[in-house]
Write an enzyme that holds these catalytic residues in place. Structure first.
Site, short mmCIF file in Angstrom:
data_model
loop_
_atom_site.label_atom_id
_atom_site.label_comp_id
_atom_site.label_asym_id
_atom_site.label_seq_id
_atom_site.Cartn_x
_atom_site.Cartn_y
_atom_site.Cartn_z
N PRO A 185 41.08 47.48 50.72
CA PRO A 185 39.50 47.11 51.58
C PRO A 185 39.08 45.95 51.69
O PRO A 185 38.25 45.65 52.04
CB PRO A 185 38.72 47.81 50.94
CG PRO A 185 39.30 48.57 49.62
CD PRO A 185 40.60 47.79 49.01
N CYS A 186 40.06 45.37 50.90
CA CYS A 186 38.55 43.72 50.80
C CYS A 186 38.67 42.93 51.97
O CYS A 186 38.24 41.99 52.36
CB CYS A 186 39.65 43.10 50.08
SG CYS A 186 40.95 42.16 50.44
#
Lengths: 343, 314
Positions: free
Chosen positions: B258-259
């Protein structure tokens, strides 16, 4: 049998199983922390839903929640699960043996018979009318090798055998069976049934259609009340099967139930299937099955004599063969491997 | 798992423990979600796409900042009919846009397929030895032995145990070998329908949803993470898609890291706003799943496209 040769035998697509990794994790911890060498059967719960994609059947799925919770946990979990439309529960039983030899020595035939007897008795006692989910009872035998983190197992979905088998008079997509007005009303009624948390996970039902094309979905126990005035009465079930020419396995015990409980010879059945979570009548099927008089009489004899149990089938094949399945979870369970992969 | 990834996980875990969850909405400004917004968006997904449902997950992994009965979202048994890798090959062969391999990662697009390689179309049509062998004996045996080859090394061959019991089920009403008659692409004899359980969790550190994949083969046996990566767009495999511990379920699962989620969602929201569409936070997961579909193009989960993206001015 004479005269029936021309009609095809109604063939049911076998139920298929799927076991979530979480089930084996919880079974291992139950075995280590609570059960020890106690190998008495454990009641478990399987989950299924109507087929939701034209390409794949739905599976009878076992999750961590399928097993009884360990004593430290709250029992409130069970109440939360009910009403989830993607998880219709089916009662099952697990025989987990302590050795591989024990696993292979299990008398599978008599275990299947014992489960079929429970289905038969629930039909006989009227219990199945109240709680239809018990018609989809299943059986799991397993050996959990906790040294190697591998699990050997085999499923059975006991089905009462009608002898001679039911024949098929007609089978077609529901959209071709119903008129346009009826189809609209059927879709709406089924979607309401599936959206209400009190009925979403009730997998067997009656579908009645009045002469003004208005469809109503009711519980099986309302059968008596549906006997007057309705133009059409169909026996519906959540069909996990996706095939266009065969109904799924749960219909088998439903037909045995209908045949022995209401002595019907000819029934219309409705294989309820969905697309994107909504009723899809192009994908759902309506069929007409014929059960012969001797069948009904034979079942009637059984009805009077509960000791007489119809024969049963239902052991799941593994890729077409009669061999148990095996899954190795060493990668996610073996502490040594976990330590190596974490380093 | 790489050491740096481990360190990051430990760091992230510590930050998650000591920081308070987001309570102020920054959905339009940063593309992120507060916990309440995640629940609202999740409720909306479940009601519009009923194949999705909320789950409790493992009791010992329960997150106290989420409602007990709404720990994460899941849709099970989603078909995946083709491998993403093979779809990309077809796309290239058909002359689609292709990101050319480049060490510096500033790849440029070739709009008419890959520049000529040694392989010509004629050669591609030649059957390989493998396909000949499979079509020669396309029976139950050949298919099960084909699968047998994929088996884990340490799974014992159970064939030796066959038929030790007395189960004889000859029953005219049982449909035989259903898995062979499943709908499959007609052009080859290999069964390819995999199924996936797709779950969405809330990532407290990145304040975005996070997608997880659990894959199963044709007979619903667990796929190894390596096999799962075949169903991920090859631009993302092993880069943005990693194999990690699921926050609510046991075992290792593939996950879209999810960065960059917040930044990508912010971009999508900006595009919508520039078109005069006011994005609503309860539709966040629809937008999010549409974006995730570019990472896992062949997994046919439901995020119903025929919805209005907010009050459109057009």
């Amino acid at each position: 049998m004479a005269g029936h040769e021309s009609r095809p035998v109604l063939q049911f697509a076998p139920f298929q199983s799927s076991v979530d990794e979480g089930f084996w994790h919880r079974l291992s911890s139950l075995k280590l922390n609570k059960l020890g060498i106690d190998d008495s059967p454990i009641p478990i719960t399987g989950f299924y839903a109507p087929s939701a994609h034209p390409q794949v059947s739905n599976y009878l799925t076992l999750l961590a929640e399928s097993l009884p919770t360990e004593p430290c946990e709250q029992s409130s979990v069970a109440t939360v699960i009910r009403g989830n439309r993607n998880r219709c529960s089916a009662p099952g039983i697990l025989y987990n043996t302590n050795t591989l030899e024990g696993f292979h020595a299990i008398d599978k035939q008599s275990l299947l018979k014992a489960e079929a007897k429970k289905v038969w008795e629930s039909i006989h006692s009227g219990e199945a009318e109240e709680d239809s989910a018990i018609l989809s009872r299943f059986l799991l035998i397993s050996f959990a090798d906790l040294k190697k983190w591998s699990f050997h197992y085999c499923f059975a979905f006991p089905a009462l055998v009608l002898d001679p088998p039911a024949t098929l008079l007609d089978l077609r997509p529901a959209s071709q069976y119903f008129s346009i007005q009826e189809a609209e009303s059927v879709s709406a009624a089924c979607n309401d049934w599936r959206n209400s948390s009190s009925t979403a996970d009730v997998p067997f039902f009656l579908l009645s259609i009045s002469s003004n094309s208005h469809a109503t979905v009711r519980h099986l126990k309302d059968w008596e009340a549906c006997q007057h005035g309705e133009q059409k009465l169909l026996f519906g079930f959540y069909d996990p099967c996706h095939l266009p020419n065969n109904p799924g396995w749960p219909l088998r015990n439903l037909l045995a139930f209908i045949c022995s409980r209401w002595k019907l010879e000819k029934v219309h059945f409705f294989c309820y299937r969905e697309n994107r979570g909504f009723a899809d009548l192009g994908f759902s099927l309506v069929g007409e099955a014929l059960m012969s008089v001797p069948q009904v009489e034979r079942l009637m004899k059984g009805w009077e004599d509960p000791q007489h149990i119809p024969s049963a089938v239902g052991w799941e094949l593994n890729r077409g063969k009669k061999v148990p399945r095996c899954i190795s979870l060493a990668k996610s369970m073996d502490p040594t491997r976990l330590a190596i992969s974490a380093a | 798992m790489v050491l740096s990834q481990k360190f990051h996980e430990a760091f992230k875990g510590t930050v998650e423990r000591i920081t308070n969850p987001r309570t102020v909405s920054a959905f339009k400004e940063k593309g992120v979600l507060s916990i309440n917004e995640f629940i609202v968006a999740g409720d909306n997904l479940v009601s519009k796409c009923p194949t999705w449902s909320w789950e409790l997950g493992e009791p010992n992994k329960r997150k106290s900042y989420l409602p007990m009965e709404k720990q994460f979202l899941i849709t099970r048994n989603v078909p995946c009919l083709r491998r993403a890798a093979s779809v990309e090959e077809e796309y290239e062969a058909a002359g689609g846009e292709v990101l050319l391999e480049n060490e510096d990662n500033d790849g440029w697009l070739a709009t008419h397929g890959k520049p000529k390689e040694t392989k010509s179309d004629d050669e591609e049509n030649l059957p390989s030895m493998e396909t000949i062998e499979i079509s020669k004996n396309n029976t139950i045996q050949s298919i099960s032995s084909y699968f047998g080859g994929e088996e884990e090394d340490d799974i014992p061959d159970m064939a030796g145990y066959e038929e030790v019991d007395n189960v004889i089920e000859t029953d005219a009403a049982t449909l035989q070998s259903t898995y062979l008659v499943a709908h499959e692409p007609d052009d080859d004899n290999i069964l390819r329908t995999r199924t996936y359980d797709v779950s969405i969790t809330y990532d407290k550190y990145y304040q975005t949803p996070r997608v997880w994949l659990t894959g199963y083969d044709e007979s619903r046996m667990l796929l190894t993470p390596e096999n799962v990566l075949e169903d991920v767009s090859q631009d993302h495999a092993r880069k943005t898609v990693t194999i990690e511990d699921h926050p609510h379920l046991p075992g290792k699962h593939a996950s879209v890291h999810p960065c960059r989620h917040g930044a990508v969602m912010k971009k999508i929201i900006d595009v919508l706003m520039s078109r005069g569409v006011e994005p609503e936070v309860d539709k966040y997961l629809f937008l999010f799943l549409k974006f995730v579909a570019s990472v896992i193009p062949t997994i046919e989960y439901d995020y119903t496209l025929d919805f209005d993206l907010g009050s459109s001015s057009t």
